[in-house]
Design a protein around this motif. Structure first.
Motif, PDB file in Angstrom:
ATOM      1  N   UNK A 109       0.810  -1.203   0.000  1.00 45.29           N
ATOM      2  CA  UNK A 109       0.000   0.000   0.000  1.00 45.29           C
ATOM      3  C   UNK A 109       0.844   1.253   0.000  1.00 45.29           C
ATOM      4  N   UNK A 110       0.196   2.369  -0.296  1.00 47.65           N
ATOM      5  CA  UNK A 110       0.928   3.627  -0.400  1.00 47.65           C
ATOM      6  C   UNK A 110       0.913   4.434   0.891  1.00 47.65           C
ATOM      7  N   UNK A 111       0.260   3.954   1.912  1.00 43.27           N
ATOM      8  CA  UNK A 111       0.224   4.649   3.196  1.00 43.27           C
ATOM      9  C   UNK A 111       1.053   3.878   4.216  1.00 43.27           C
ATOM     10  N   UNK A 129       5.772  -0.953   1.160  1.00 45.64           N
ATOM     11  CA  UNK A 129       5.392   0.421   0.842  1.00 45.64           C
ATOM     12  C   UNK A 129       5.471   0.635  -0.657  1.00 45.64           C
ATOM     13  N   UNK A 130       4.352   1.000  -1.264  1.00 46.92           N
ATOM     14  CA  UNK A 130       4.298   1.376  -2.672  1.00 46.92           C
ATOM     15  C   UNK A 130       4.529   2.879  -2.730  1.00 46.92           C
ATOM     16  N   UNK A 131       5.766   3.256  -2.990  1.00 50.30           N
ATOM     17  CA  UNK A 131       6.195   4.653  -2.941  1.00 50.30           C
ATOM     18  C   UNK A 131       6.390   5.158  -4.370  1.00 50.30           C
ATOM     19  N   UNK A 183       8.724  -0.502  -2.934  1.00 47.76           N
ATOM     20  CA  UNK A 183       8.721  -0.574  -4.390  1.00 47.76           C
ATOM     21  C   UNK A 183       8.152   0.735  -4.928  1.00 47.76           C
ATOM     22  N   UNK A 184       8.493   1.054  -6.166  1.00 50.83           N
ATOM     23  CA  UNK A 184       7.968   2.284  -6.757  1.00 50.83           C
ATOM     24  C   UNK A 184       6.859   2.017  -7.772  1.00 50.83           C
ATOM     25  N   UNK A 185       6.745   0.767  -8.227  1.00 54.29           N
ATOM     26  CA  UNK A 185       5.660   0.374  -9.136  1.00 54.29           C
ATOM     27  C   UNK A 185       5.220  -1.040  -8.789  1.00 54.29           C
TER      28      UNK A 185
END
Length: 77
Positions: A22-24, A41-43, A59-61
């Protein structure tokens, strides 16, 4: 948010039962870790983590997720 549970071919759970992506950091990563899961973390924006939460991976994607999961499974991540 992505929740994944992984099983071996014989139906047994992998060493890690589940991961949350997730991104949070607070709502996804920390919550997953409190539940005993790994929090990824999806950053997407390359933000700096200024919180007290340390993700198990970043990860970024979502395209990076399969390799990360494979690394978790074989112990290289």
């Amino acid at each position: 948010m992505v929740i994944a549970v992984f099983f071996d071919g014989d139906g047994t759970l992998w060493d890690f039962d589940a991961v949350m992506v997730g991104d949070s950091l607070a709502h996804d990563v920390e919550a997953a870790q409190r539940a005993g899961w790994r929090g990824i973390w999806l950053n997407r924006r390359g933000a700096v983590n200024e919180s007290h939460t340390e993700p198990d991976a970043e990860i970024s994607t979502l395209a990076e997720l399969p390799n990360l999961i494979a690394g978790l499974a074989d112990g290289t991540c």
